[in-house]
Design a protein around this motif. Structure first.
Motif, PDB file in Angstrom:
ATOM      1  N   THR A   1       7.926  17.593   8.810  1.00 35.26           N
ATOM      2  CA  THR A   1       6.597  16.997   8.737  1.00 35.26           C
ATOM      3  C   THR A   1       6.596  15.509   9.085  1.00 35.26           C
ATOM      4  O   THR A   1       7.379  14.739   8.557  1.00 35.26           O
ATOM      5  CB  THR A   1       6.023  17.178   7.319  1.00 35.26           C
ATOM      6  N   VAL A   2       5.674  15.130   9.961  1.00 31.72           N
ATOM      7  CA  VAL A   2       5.349  13.732  10.227  1.00 31.72           C
ATOM      8  C   VAL A   2       3.863  13.569   9.937  1.00 31.72           C
ATOM      9  O   VAL A   2       3.018  14.225  10.561  1.00 31.72           O
ATOM     10  CB  VAL A   2       5.649  13.328  11.680  1.00 31.72           C
ATOM     11  N   LEU A   3       3.529  12.723   8.970  1.00 27.98           N
ATOM     12  CA  LEU A   3       2.149  12.544   8.553  1.00 27.98           C
ATOM     13  C   LEU A   3       1.663  11.164   8.981  1.00 27.98           C
ATOM     14  O   LEU A   3       2.207  10.142   8.564  1.00 27.98           O
ATOM     15  CB  LEU A   3       2.038  12.690   7.038  1.00 27.98           C
ATOM     16  N   LYS A   4       0.639  11.146   9.812  1.00 28.98           N
ATOM     17  CA  LYS A   4       0.058   9.885  10.269  1.00 28.98           C
ATOM     18  C   LYS A   4      -1.129   9.538   9.368  1.00 28.98           C
ATOM     19  O   LYS A   4      -2.172  10.194   9.413  1.00 28.98           O
ATOM     20  CB  LYS A   4      -0.398  10.010  11.729  1.00 28.98           C
ATOM     21  N   VAL A   5      -0.943   8.509   8.551  1.00 31.44           N
ATOM     22  CA  VAL A   5      -1.953   8.128   7.564  1.00 31.44           C
ATOM     23  C   VAL A   5      -2.571   6.818   8.049  1.00 31.44           C
ATOM     24  O   VAL A   5      -2.203   5.736   7.584  1.00 31.44           O
ATOM     25  CB  VAL A   5      -1.328   7.990   6.171  1.00 31.44           C
ATOM     26  N   TYR A   6      -3.523   6.916   8.954  1.00 31.04           N
ATOM     27  CA  TYR A   6      -4.034   5.737   9.636  1.00 31.04           C
ATOM     28  C   TYR A   6      -5.386   5.257   9.110  1.00 31.04           C
ATOM     29  O   TYR A   6      -5.752   4.099   9.326  1.00 31.04           O
ATOM     30  CB  TYR A   6      -4.193   6.019  11.130  1.00 31.04           C
ATOM     31  N   ASN A   7      -6.177   6.130   8.474  1.00 38.82           N
ATOM     32  CA  ASN A   7      -7.575   5.844   8.187  1.00 38.82           C
ATOM     33  C   ASN A   7      -8.253   5.432   9.487  1.00 38.82           C
ATOM     34  O   ASN A   7      -8.060   6.105  10.500  1.00 38.82           O
ATOM     35  CB  ASN A   7      -7.714   4.783   7.072  1.00 38.82           C
ATOM     36  N   ASN A   8      -8.973   4.316   9.514  1.00 40.25           N
ATOM     37  CA  ASN A   8      -9.655   3.901  10.750  1.00 40.25           C
ATOM     38  C   ASN A   8      -9.001   2.684  11.395  1.00 40.25           C
ATOM     39  O   ASN A   8      -9.609   2.045  12.262  1.00 40.25           O
ATOM     40  CB  ASN A   8     -11.138   3.617  10.469  1.00 40.25           C
ATOM     41  N   ALA A   9      -7.791   2.358  10.953  1.00 40.93           N
ATOM     42  CA  ALA A   9      -7.109   1.163  11.503  1.00 40.93           C
ATOM     43  C   ALA A   9      -6.453   1.480  12.836  1.00 40.93           C
ATOM     44  O   ALA A   9      -6.046   2.595  13.090  1.00 40.93           O
ATOM     45  CB  ALA A   9      -6.087   0.664  10.513  1.00 40.93           C
TER      46      ALA A   9
ATOM     47  N   PRO B   1     -10.598  -4.616   5.715  1.00 39.99           N
ATOM     48  CA  PRO B   1      -9.654  -3.799   4.937  1.00 39.99           C
ATOM     49  C   PRO B   1     -10.190  -2.411   4.589  1.00 39.99           C
ATOM     50  O   PRO B   1      -9.413  -1.547   4.183  1.00 39.99           O
ATOM     51  CB  PRO B   1      -9.421  -4.639   3.678  1.00 39.99           C
ATOM     52  N   ALA B   2     -11.482  -2.193   4.781  1.00 43.83           N
ATOM     53  CA  ALA B   2     -12.038  -0.860   4.542  1.00 43.83           C
ATOM     54  C   ALA B   2     -11.452   0.159   5.517  1.00 43.83           C
ATOM     55  O   ALA B   2     -11.457   1.362   5.243  1.00 43.83           O
ATOM     56  CB  ALA B   2     -13.553  -0.882   4.661  1.00 43.83           C
ATOM     57  N   ASN B   3     -10.936  -0.335   6.655  1.00 43.47           N
ATOM     58  CA  ASN B   3     -10.339   0.559   7.649  1.00 43.47           C
ATOM     59  C   ASN B   3      -8.871   0.847   7.367  1.00 43.47           C
ATOM     60  O   ASN B   3      -8.266   1.693   8.026  1.00 43.47           O
ATOM     61  CB  ASN B   3     -10.451  -0.063   9.044  1.00 43.47           C
ATOM     62  N   TRP B   4      -8.303   0.124   6.429  1.00 40.90           N
ATOM     63  CA  TRP B   4      -6.882   0.267   6.116  1.00 40.90           C
ATOM     64  C   TRP B   4      -6.644   1.409   5.126  1.00 40.90           C
ATOM     65  O   TRP B   4      -7.583   2.080   4.689  1.00 40.90           O
ATOM     66  CB  TRP B   4      -6.339  -1.033   5.540  1.00 40.90           C
ATOM     67  N   VAL B   5      -5.375   1.602   4.794  1.00 45.67           N
ATOM     68  CA  VAL B   5      -4.989   2.649   3.836  1.00 45.67           C
ATOM     69  C   VAL B   5      -4.637   1.985   2.509  1.00 45.67           C
ATOM     70  O   VAL B   5      -3.847   1.030   2.472  1.00 45.67           O
ATOM     71  CB  VAL B   5      -3.772   3.449   4.354  1.00 45.67           C
ATOM     72  N   LYS B   6      -5.205   2.472   1.431  1.00 51.49           N
ATOM     73  CA  LYS B   6      -4.902   1.928   0.110  1.00 51.49           C
ATOM     74  C   LYS B   6      -3.565   2.498  -0.391  1.00 51.49           C
ATOM     75  O   LYS B   6      -3.226   3.645  -0.102  1.00 51.49           O
ATOM     76  CB  LYS B   6      -6.018   2.245  -0.878  1.00 51.49           C
ATOM     77  N   ALA B   7      -2.846   1.678  -1.134  1.00 49.27           N
ATOM     78  CA  ALA B   7      -1.559   2.116  -1.666  1.00 49.27           C
ATOM     79  C   ALA B   7      -1.715   3.360  -2.535  1.00 49.27           C
ATOM     80  O   ALA B   7      -0.862   4.253  -2.519  1.00 49.27           O
ATOM     81  CB  ALA B   7      -0.925   0.979  -2.474  1.00 49.27           C
ATOM     82  N   GLU B   8      -2.821   3.445  -3.265  1.00 52.67           N
ATOM     83  CA  GLU B   8      -3.056   4.607  -4.120  1.00 52.67           C
ATOM     84  C   GLU B   8      -3.253   5.878  -3.300  1.00 52.67           C
ATOM     85  O   GLU B   8      -2.869   6.967  -3.724  1.00 52.67           O
ATOM     86  CB  GLU B   8      -4.290   4.366  -5.016  1.00 52.67           C
TER      87      GLU B   8
ATOM     88  N   ILE C   1       3.681   7.930   8.041  1.00 61.05           N
ATOM     89  CA  ILE C   1       3.418   6.740   8.850  1.00 61.05           C
ATOM     90  C   ILE C   1       2.073   6.144   8.449  1.00 61.05           C
ATOM     91  O   ILE C   1       1.021   6.663   8.833  1.00 61.05           O
ATOM     92  CB  ILE C   1       3.376   7.078  10.352  1.00 61.05           C
ATOM     93  N   PRO C   2       2.073   5.066   7.693  1.00 58.34           N
ATOM     94  CA  PRO C   2       0.797   4.410   7.402  1.00 58.34           C
ATOM     95  C   PRO C   2       0.418   3.439   8.514  1.00 58.34           C
ATOM     96  O   PRO C   2       1.275   2.936   9.242  1.00 58.34           O
ATOM     97  CB  PRO C   2       1.088   3.656   6.100  1.00 58.34           C
ATOM     98  N   SER C   3      -0.867   3.190   8.641  1.00 57.50           N
ATOM     99  CA  SER C   3      -1.292   2.058   9.463  1.00 57.50           C
ATOM    100  C   SER C   3      -1.168   0.824   8.571  1.00 57.50           C
ATOM    101  O   SER C   3      -0.214   0.709   7.819  1.00 57.50           O
ATOM    102  CB  SER C   3      -2.730   2.261   9.950  1.00 57.50           C
ATOM    103  N   THR C   4      -2.092  -0.079   8.596  1.00 53.95           N
ATOM    104  CA  THR C   4      -2.027  -1.246   7.717  1.00 53.95           C
ATOM    105  C   THR C   4      -2.354  -0.827   6.289  1.00 53.95           C
ATOM    106  O   THR C   4      -3.358  -0.151   6.039  1.00 53.95           O
ATOM    107  CB  THR C   4      -3.025  -2.324   8.173  1.00 53.95           C
ATOM    108  N   ILE C   5      -1.495  -1.221   5.344  1.00 55.71           N
ATOM    109  CA  ILE C   5      -1.733  -0.926   3.939  1.00 55.71           C
ATOM    110  C   ILE C   5      -2.549  -2.061   3.339  1.00 55.71           C
ATOM    111  O   ILE C   5      -2.287  -3.245   3.587  1.00 55.71           O
ATOM    112  CB  ILE C   5      -0.403  -0.757   3.184  1.00 55.71           C
TER     113      ILE C   5
END
Length: 229
Positions: A221-229, A194-201, A176-180
């Motif tokens: 597995t459920v992976l929450k990939v949010y960074n700071n968004a 965008p520094a708070n978002w998740v990069k595609a890489e 689960i990504p937040s904003t890419i």
């Protein structure tokens, strides 16, 4: 060499994921929407690009059968095809929901159904879905009802797969990504950082880990990939 199917391989996320898996030595069987889109991906000796309408179940089954016949074994599949639609309940007709289900769920299900049998027979397989935070957070989902409902089906599908394929070394993972961080997202949200978002890489790194030997111990597995968004 492990063979991986990547759907939506020429998208903002798909391009980064495809390159990551090629760099790691995987054989990549990529799908794009039409023949013209094949040129979006640079040539590579381990890359095989196919134009497939994944909303068509018969066409998708034929594609999966041909891949198995050509490559012998498919070790993993990353279902990256999807699309967004906004709208509260009052703005959302059932036809809008059906469109989002076709795009975000059916495209994944049509690939998963024949692959699951193949993977179970080989006692090995990784099925990876791209989830969505609005599908699990009603505060966000109420603003994009059709999209959130369609994405929510992927979580239940992953649960069914993990129960059915238990002890067969076949797993379903939802990432689960937040904003890419993509050019379209930057254009549509100019006031966001965008520094708070998740990069595609960064997402590509996680998806490769899930499919790698290092990720072989992961289950349900459920992976929450949010960074700071």
């Amino acid at each position: 060499m492990k063979n991986i199917i990547i759907t939506g391989a020429n998208g903002n996320l798909g391009s980064a994921v495809t390159q990551k898996f090629l760099n790691k030595g995987y054989g990549v069987i990529a799908t794009v929407i039409n023949e013209a889109a094949k040129s979006d991906l640079p040539a590579h000796d381990k890359l095989h690009v196919h134009a497939v309408n994944l909303t068509n179940e018969a066409e998708t089954e034929k594609f999966i059968s041909s891949v198995i016949a050509e490559h012998g074994q498919v070790h993993g599949a990353l279902m990256l095809v999807g699309g967004y639609a906004a709208g509260h309940i009052a703005d959302t007709a059932s036809a809008d929901i059906e469109k989002q289900i076709a795009l975000n769920f059916s495209t994944a299900y049509h690939v998963t159904r024949p692959l699951l049998q193949h993977m179970e027979s080989n006692n090995e397989g990784r099925l990876v879905f791209i989830g969505s935070r609005p599908a699990i957070k009603s505060q966000e989902g109420k603003k994009m009802v059709a999209y959130a409902l369609a994405k929510s089906l992927l979580f239940k599908l992953a649960e069914f797969i993990n129960d059915e394929a238990k002890d067969k070394n076949v797993t379903a993972t939802v990432v689960i990504p937040s904003t890419i961080d993509t050019a379209p997202n930057r254009q549509s949200m100019p006031d966001a950082d965008p520094a708070n978002w998740v990069k595609a890489e960064q997402l590509a790194e996680i998806l490769e880990f899930v499919c790698s030997e290092k990720g072989s111990v992961l289950r349900e597995t459920v992976l929450k990939v949010y960074n700071n968004a």
